[in-house]
Design a protein around this motif. Structure first.
Motif, mmCIF file in Angstrom:
data_model
loop_
_atom_site.group_PDB
_atom_site.id
_atom_site.type_symbol
_atom_site.label_atom_id
_atom_site.label_comp_id
_atom_site.label_asym_id
_atom_site.label_seq_id
_atom_site.Cartn_x
_atom_site.Cartn_y
_atom_site.Cartn_z
ATOM 1 N N SER A 85 0.836 -1.208 0.000
ATOM 2 C CA SER A 85 0.000 0.000 0.000
ATOM 3 C C SER A 85 0.866 1.251 0.000
ATOM 4 C CB SER A 85 -0.932 0.000 1.216
ATOM 5 O OG SER A 85 -1.745 -1.155 1.232
ATOM 6 N N GLY A 86 1.927 1.226 0.808
ATOM 7 C CA GLY A 86 2.840 2.369 0.850
ATOM 8 C C GLY A 86 3.530 2.604 -0.471
ATOM 9 N N ALA A 87 3.873 1.524 -1.185
ATOM 10 C CA ALA A 87 4.535 1.658 -2.482
ATOM 11 C C ALA A 87 3.626 2.357 -3.486
ATOM 12 C CB ALA A 87 4.943 0.281 -3.005
ATOM 13 N N VAL A 130 17.145 4.104 -1.889
ATOM 14 C CA VAL A 130 17.683 4.109 -3.254
ATOM 15 C C VAL A 130 17.488 5.462 -3.914
ATOM 16 C CG1 VAL A 130 17.503 1.636 -3.676
ATOM 17 C CG2 VAL A 130 15.502 3.081 -4.022
ATOM 18 N N VAL A 131 16.629 6.286 -3.326
ATOM 19 C CA VAL A 131 16.440 7.666 -3.794
ATOM 20 C C VAL A 131 16.612 8.610 -2.610
ATOM 21 C CG1 VAL A 131 14.921 7.066 -5.719
ATOM 22 C CG2 VAL A 131 13.942 7.496 -3.471
ATOM 23 N N ASP A 132 16.821 9.864 -2.904
ATOM 24 C CA ASP A 132 17.056 10.870 -1.867
ATOM 25 C C ASP A 132 15.728 11.260 -1.215
ATOM 26 O OD1 ASP A 132 17.697 13.132 -0.340
ATOM 27 O OD2 ASP A 132 19.321 13.671 -1.694
ATOM 28 N N THR A 133 15.577 10.934 0.063
ATOM 29 C CA THR A 133 14.322 11.214 0.771
ATOM 30 C C THR A 133 14.034 12.704 0.841
ATOM 31 O OG1 THR A 133 14.745 9.262 2.134
ATOM 32 C CG2 THR A 133 13.020 10.758 2.877
ATOM 33 N N GLN A 180 7.093 12.498 2.038
ATOM 34 C CA GLN A 180 7.778 12.331 3.319
ATOM 35 C C GLN A 180 6.789 12.013 4.433
ATOM 36 O OE1 GLN A 180 9.871 16.041 3.703
ATOM 37 N NE2 GLN A 180 11.347 15.544 2.075
ATOM 38 N N SER A 181 5.593 12.588 4.361
ATOM 39 C CA SER A 181 4.552 12.285 5.354
ATOM 40 C C SER A 181 4.092 10.837 5.236
ATOM 41 C CB SER A 181 3.362 13.232 5.173
ATOM 42 O OG SER A 181 3.756 14.582 5.338
ATOM 43 N N ILE A 182 3.972 10.339 3.996
ATOM 44 C CA ILE A 182 3.604 8.937 3.791
ATOM 45 C C ILE A 182 4.672 8.025 4.390
ATOM 46 C CG2 ILE A 182 3.258 7.132 2.040
ATOM 47 C CD1 ILE A 182 2.077 9.329 0.228
ATOM 48 N N ILE A 183 5.930 8.351 4.149
ATOM 49 C CA ILE A 183 7.039 7.570 4.723
ATOM 50 C C ILE A 183 6.980 7.601 6.241
ATOM 51 C CG2 ILE A 183 9.559 7.501 4.977
ATOM 52 C CD1 ILE A 183 9.756 8.508 2.081
ATOM 53 N N PHE A 220 10.845 -0.483 -2.634
ATOM 54 C CA PHE A 220 12.051 -0.498 -1.795
ATOM 55 C C PHE A 220 11.922 0.509 -0.659
ATOM 56 C CE2 PHE A 220 16.291 0.272 -0.370
ATOM 57 C CZ PHE A 220 17.026 -0.862 -0.654
ATOM 58 N N THR A 221 11.505 1.728 -0.994
ATOM 59 C CA THR A 221 11.368 2.780 0.022
ATOM 60 C C THR A 221 10.287 2.436 1.034
ATOM 61 O OG1 THR A 221 12.019 4.418 -1.655
ATOM 62 C CG2 THR A 221 10.986 5.248 0.361
#
Length: 580
Positions: free
Chosen positions: A146-148, A181-184, A193-196, A168-169
């Motif tokens: 879901s997050g992806a 793998v990418v710059d947050t 960023q809020s989702i993360i 991956f994130t």
């Protein structure tokens, strides 16, 4: 019953509408999202939800369902009341201006409403599938997928993202690893960023814990199956107080994170390089307590604007240690202090013979102190003439060495460039990463108690003893067997991952870099020798699998799948195997 069944179908229809509205509103950053008809649609949807929940409150027969409807009514009523107050305070402005002021309130409320409905769905899954291990693993898998998909929404990133990088994130966030793998800070917007951040929070203390918390909060009770699903994740031995324990875990976690955010905010108040200090403080507080290691700086905490903020680094260290110890250890110490204070002020109380501090707490605390102090001394000596040279003061060198000793315990923040470290330091950090944090904590690794039992068993065998005895207690053989099983599984999984990466990556890739990456992924640490962004497509999926296995625990999954319910009431003849 037919009336209630019809209401449930209507309820799900409203859930879908709210979900689509949220995805459209946040996922697609169109100019039309900010016009007045869009906000009026939000108001109409909110009023319809209030009317429907009110109708459901009077129609439903069961008290538990009425309570859920009442909570929904209160939340929605507060949203509308706040919106009305905002409108009354801005009567001098145009209605377009007023609607734009109301919009964030309604959006936040609808998101909260949908999350509550999502937790109700997870709770319904409990009743369908019985196996706690499968439910536990499935919750992490669904959360990662879901997050992806959420991270692939256009407004979540600045220039788009592939499914592999999004998965991956999301997996790294759910498994509180921190590898990226990418710059947050650059490739993700504030929405991304809020989702993360939400994924880190749910993954850190578990969506099952959150679900049990809301079930207990709204209904005051829950089912037997939910108790089985939750008790293992929060390390509760019995089912009696499992939901109250889940309630305490959520309250404790949120409280520590809020306090940590306030301290972080005070430490960076004069740092003008950070634009949104409030979001920065909250993000890093949650990331530190959950041992996630995510940062919105491109270079992590090694960024020049924050590298020498030693007060800030000590706050992060304290949050990491609190999260890495686990709520059981903290609660046990709280009970000890509570008993000590009560006995101090009331001489009539007689201290119980049963010790308040458990054997598990003693083992975890002693092991943690030895590893933290030993790591600090070793890294201070090995890096004194290397990475510590850029810190002019003794306090700065001590802080930097202490941080480098704390962060491998599954946190993953970096205040040094690990590619500049000496080989002995990197090997020692790999050792610290492998051990990891404590059981029932937000961290990963094989766990401190597992390493302690394995070490104690070596001395017990050397002394010719059949059982481990420490602090006046005898440790069961089941605990020792489980500890060695966890150690063996971890080395097997990490070894297979190392071989896979050496196959998929170029031949000139340093072996130490690959080993460091695999240990970091399995132990959900997040430290890297700048190797993660260069991973090939197959290697990314290898690391995704290793992070997932490291978080859920391969042994827990195998027990859930292979354990038989029937008991054997017979024993085969014993026979010794030649070991050495």
């Amino acid at each position: 019953m037919e009336r209630e069944s019809l209401l449930n179908y209507i309820y799900r229809f409203f859930d879908i509408i709210v979900l689509l509205f949220i995805v459209f509103d946040f996922g697609y950053d169109f100019a039309e999202n900010f016009n007045s008809p869009h906000v009026i649609g939000l108001i109409i949807l909110t009023i319809l939800l209030l009317v429907f929940n009110t109708f459901k409150f009077f129609i439903y027969k069961y008290k538990s369902n009425k309570k859920v409807a009442l909570v929904n009514m209160i939340i929605i009523s507060l949203l509308l009341a706040i919106s009305l107050i905002i409108a009354l305070l801005n009567t001098d402005f145009s209605y377009h201006y007023i609607l734009q002021k109301i919009k964030p309130v309604l959006e936040g409320g609808l998101i909260m409403y949908f999350l509550l409905r999502l937790l109700v769905l997870v709770r319904h899954i409990y009743d369908i599938y019985f196996n706690p291990a499968i439910v536990f693993v499935g919750s992490f898998l669904i959360l990662a997928l879901s997050g992806a998909f959420l991270l692939m929404l256009p407004s979540a990133t600045t220039n788009g993202i592939s499914f592999t990088n999004a998965l991956f994130t999301a997996t790294s966030a759910v498994c509180v690893t921190g590898l990226a793998v990418v710059d947050t800070g650059v490739d993700f917007t504030t929405v991304g960023q809020s989702i993360i951040l939400v994924l880190i929070q749910l993954g850190g203390i578990g969506i099952l814990t959150f679900t049990s918390f809301f079930a207990f909060f709204f209904r005051g009770s829950s089912s037997f199956k939910e108790g089985l699903n939750t008790k293992d994740f929060i390390a509760q031995e019995g089912l009696k107080d499992v939901f109250r324990a889940a309630l305490n875990v959520v309250i404790f976690t949120v409280s520590v994170e809020i306090i940590g955010a306030l301290f972080i905010y005070s430490s960076i108040a004069n740092n003008y390089a950070i634009t949104n200090k409030l979001f920065f403080s909250l993000f890093h507080s949650i990331s530190a307590f959950c041992n996630a290691g995510f940062s919105i700086f491109s270079n992590g905490l090694y960024d020049e604007s924050i590298r020498f903020y030693y007060y800030f680094q000590w706050i992060i260290m304290i949050l990491i240690v609190f999260g890495g110890l686990g709520h059981n250890i903290i609660f046990n110490f709280y009970r000890y202090l509570k008993t000590y204070v009560l006995e101090l002020f009331d001489k009539k109380l007689i201290h119980k013979q049963v010790p308040v501090i458990t054997l598990n707490t003693k083992i975890v605390i002693y092991t943690t102190i030895i590893l933290l102090f030993g790591g600090w001394v070793f890294l201070f000596i090995s890096e004194y003439n290397n990475t510590l040279l850029e810190h002019p003061t003794v306090f700065g060198k001590i802080t930097n060495a202490a941080f480098s000793s704390v962060t491998p315990r599954t946190a993953g923040f970096n205040v040094v460039d690990y590619t500049s470290m000496t080989v002995p330091s990197l090997l020692f950090i790999i050792f610290l990463m492998w051990i990891g944090a404590s059981p029932a904590s937000t961290g990963g690794g094989v766990k401190t108690s597992t390493f302690a039992l394995a070490t104690l068993n070596i001395f017990a065998v050397a002394k010719g003893k059949s059982r481990i005895q420490i602090f006046g207690r005898r440790i069961t053989s089941e605990s020792t067997s489980r500890a060695f099983a966890i150690l063996c599984i971890s080395l097997i999984v990490i070894g297979m991952a190392i071989m896979a990466l050496l196959i998929f990556e170029p031949k000139d890739t340093p072996v130490l870099t690959v080993v460091f990456e695999c240990f970091s992924a399995y132990s959900t640490v997040g430290l890297s020798l700048n190797f993660t962004p260069t991973l090939s497509e197959p290697s990314k999926y290898v690391i995704i699998a290793v992070m997932f296995i490291g978080r859920i625990g391969m042994l827990n999954l195998m027990i859930g799948l292979l354990r038989q319910m029937n008991h054997q009431f017979y024993e085969y003849p014993k026979e010794n195997i030649l070991i050495n």
